[in-house]
Scaffold this motif. Sequence first.
Motif, PDB file in Angstrom:
ATOM      1  N   ILE A   1       0.858  -1.176   0.000  1.00 46.52           N
ATOM      2  CA  ILE A   1       0.000   0.000   0.000  1.00 46.52           C
ATOM      3  C   ILE A   1       0.896   1.229   0.000  1.00 46.52           C
ATOM      4  O   ILE A   1       1.878   1.297   0.749  1.00 46.52           O
ATOM      5  CB  ILE A   1      -0.984   0.003   1.188  1.00 46.52           C
ATOM      6  N   GLU A   2       0.579   2.166  -0.894  1.00 45.40           N
ATOM      7  CA  GLU A   2       1.340   3.407  -1.001  1.00 45.40           C
ATOM      8  C   GLU A   2       0.448   4.557  -0.547  1.00 45.40           C
ATOM      9  O   GLU A   2      -0.646   4.747  -1.070  1.00 45.40           O
ATOM     10  CB  GLU A   2       1.807   3.620  -2.442  1.00 45.40           C
ATOM     11  N   ASN A   3       0.904   5.276   0.455  1.00 43.95           N
ATOM     12  CA  ASN A   3       0.168   6.410   1.014  1.00 43.95           C
ATOM     13  C   ASN A   3       0.868   7.695   0.574  1.00 43.95           C
ATOM     14  O   ASN A   3       1.972   7.993   1.022  1.00 43.95           O
ATOM     15  CB  ASN A   3       0.125   6.308   2.538  1.00 43.95           C
ATOM     16  N   ILE A   4       0.206   8.446  -0.335  1.00 43.77           N
ATOM     17  CA  ILE A   4       0.781   9.681  -0.867  1.00 43.77           C
ATOM     18  C   ILE A   4       0.154  10.851  -0.117  1.00 43.77           C
ATOM     19  O   ILE A   4      -1.078  10.945  -0.028  1.00 43.77           O
ATOM     20  CB  ILE A   4       0.502   9.807  -2.376  1.00 43.77           C
ATOM     21  N   TYR A   5       0.973  11.733   0.422  1.00 45.18           N
ATOM     22  CA  TYR A   5       0.471  12.821   1.266  1.00 45.18           C
ATOM     23  C   TYR A   5      -0.055  13.980   0.424  1.00 45.18           C
ATOM     24  O   TYR A   5       0.577  15.020   0.308  1.00 45.18           O
ATOM     25  CB  TYR A   5       1.553  13.265   2.248  1.00 45.18           C
ATOM     26  N   THR A   6      -1.240  13.766  -0.163  1.00 45.76           N
ATOM     27  CA  THR A   6      -1.921  14.815  -0.914  1.00 45.76           C
ATOM     28  C   THR A   6      -2.870  15.557   0.019  1.00 45.76           C
ATOM     29  O   THR A   6      -3.281  15.035   1.055  1.00 45.76           O
ATOM     30  CB  THR A   6      -2.722  14.220  -2.080  1.00 45.76           C
ATOM     31  N   ASP A   7      -3.247  16.784  -0.364  1.00 42.55           N
ATOM     32  CA  ASP A   7      -4.156  17.573   0.467  1.00 42.55           C
ATOM     33  C   ASP A   7      -5.425  17.983  -0.263  1.00 42.55           C
ATOM     34  O   ASP A   7      -6.313  18.570   0.320  1.00 42.55           O
ATOM     35  CB  ASP A   7      -3.450  18.809   1.032  1.00 42.55           C
ATOM     36  N   GLU A   8      -5.508  17.662  -1.579  1.00 41.57           N
ATOM     37  CA  GLU A   8      -6.740  17.972  -2.296  1.00 41.57           C
ATOM     38  C   GLU A   8      -6.920  16.995  -3.441  1.00 41.57           C
ATOM     39  O   GLU A   8      -5.964  16.372  -3.913  1.00 41.57           O
ATOM     40  CB  GLU A   8      -6.761  19.405  -2.819  1.00 41.57           C
ATOM     41  N   GLY A   9      -8.188  16.845  -3.875  1.00 43.64           N
ATOM     42  CA  GLY A   9      -8.522  15.873  -4.894  1.00 43.64           C
ATOM     43  C   GLY A   9      -8.505  16.427  -6.298  1.00 43.64           C
ATOM     44  O   GLY A   9      -7.957  17.496  -6.565  1.00 43.64           O
ATOM     45  N   VAL A  10      -9.114  15.695  -7.215  1.00 40.30           N
ATOM     46  CA  VAL A  10      -9.115  16.041  -8.639  1.00 40.30           C
ATOM     47  C   VAL A  10      -9.684  17.436  -8.838  1.00 40.30           C
ATOM     48  O   VAL A  10     -10.745  17.774  -8.338  1.00 40.30           O
ATOM     49  CB  VAL A  10      -9.933  15.005  -9.427  1.00 40.30           C
ATOM     50  N   GLY A  11      -8.953  18.257  -9.563  1.00 40.18           N
ATOM     51  CA  GLY A  11      -9.399  19.621  -9.848  1.00 40.18           C
ATOM     52  C   GLY A  11      -9.380  20.539  -8.645  1.00 40.18           C
ATOM     53  O   GLY A  11      -9.849  21.667  -8.705  1.00 40.18           O
ATOM     54  N   GLY A  12      -8.812  20.086  -7.521  1.00 39.06           N
ATOM     55  CA  GLY A  12      -8.765  20.905  -6.313  1.00 39.06           C
ATOM     56  C   GLY A  12     -10.102  21.049  -5.626  1.00 39.06           C
ATOM     57  O   GLY A  12     -10.256  21.854  -4.714  1.00 39.06           O
ATOM     58  N   ALA A  13     -11.096  20.216  -6.034  1.00 37.43           N
ATOM     59  CA  ALA A  13     -12.452  20.383  -5.512  1.00 37.43           C
ATOM     60  C   ALA A  13     -12.633  19.792  -4.120  1.00 37.43           C
ATOM     61  O   ALA A  13     -13.507  20.215  -3.383  1.00 37.43           O
ATOM     62  CB  ALA A  13     -13.455  19.742  -6.471  1.00 37.43           C
ATOM     63  N   VAL A  14     -11.828  18.791  -3.755  1.00 37.77           N
ATOM     64  CA  VAL A  14     -12.009  18.103  -2.476  1.00 37.77           C
ATOM     65  C   VAL A  14     -10.780  18.343  -1.612  1.00 37.77           C
ATOM     66  O   VAL A  14      -9.660  18.051  -2.019  1.00 37.77           O
ATOM     67  CB  VAL A  14     -12.219  16.586  -2.689  1.00 37.77           C
ATOM     68  N   LYS A  15     -10.981  18.869  -0.418  1.00 34.73           N
ATOM     69  CA  LYS A  15      -9.862  19.091   0.511  1.00 34.73           C
ATOM     70  C   LYS A  15      -9.649  17.841   1.361  1.00 34.73           C
ATOM     71  O   LYS A  15     -10.544  17.018   1.540  1.00 34.73           O
ATOM     72  CB  LYS A  15     -10.156  20.290   1.416  1.00 34.73           C
TER      73      LYS A  15
END
Length: 195
Positions: free
Chosen positions: A165-179
């Motif tokens: 399992i790879e956990n990537i530390y992102t802070d928003e979703g596709v198009g920046g619509a989801v925080k």
Amino acid sequence: MRSRAFLSFLLVCSFHAASVASAIPLKPFQIGFGGGTSIPVSDAKDAFKKGWHGSGIVRLNLPMMPFGLQGNFSYNHFSLDQQKLGFSGSERVLSGIADARFGLPIPGPIRPYLLAGVGTYSIKEDPDQAGVASQSTTKFGINGGGGVNIDVPGLPVHAFLEGKIENIYTDEGVGGAVKDFKTRIVPVTFGIFLF
């Protein structure tokens, strides 16, 4: 008390693994290739469909040590889920990962191992809908998992099957619509080591 017993158990396993490794000749340097399916989990499963990936792997086997080092260079490709997002498109993830690999002291042609590591992930979203811009970012991540090495008698190649399992530390979703969007993927890889 339990932590002391667990630590003692790990030390015994490490010394046993080192003694097993010393009895089996290891190649100090291996290059392999593989590929397979990439499964989005957590928040990512609400944005991506199952995808695929290809990987190049370099292994460094350290004699008399209970672990080896492994570098993975992977390309993951996902289709965006139009039913859930309202538009289609694709997402690609390029990654460079450094892992520590711990072989379990089980002799035979099929030898299991555990691995854990850190890496960087270059993520590019490419929506098909007008008005939704492509975005790219580079993030830090961690991973963990396991696999098996498979020796094929009479052949100069060695196969492996690996999942993590790879956990990537992102802070928003596709198009920046989801925080607070959590990007987690599970790549399952089958491949071979050429030497």
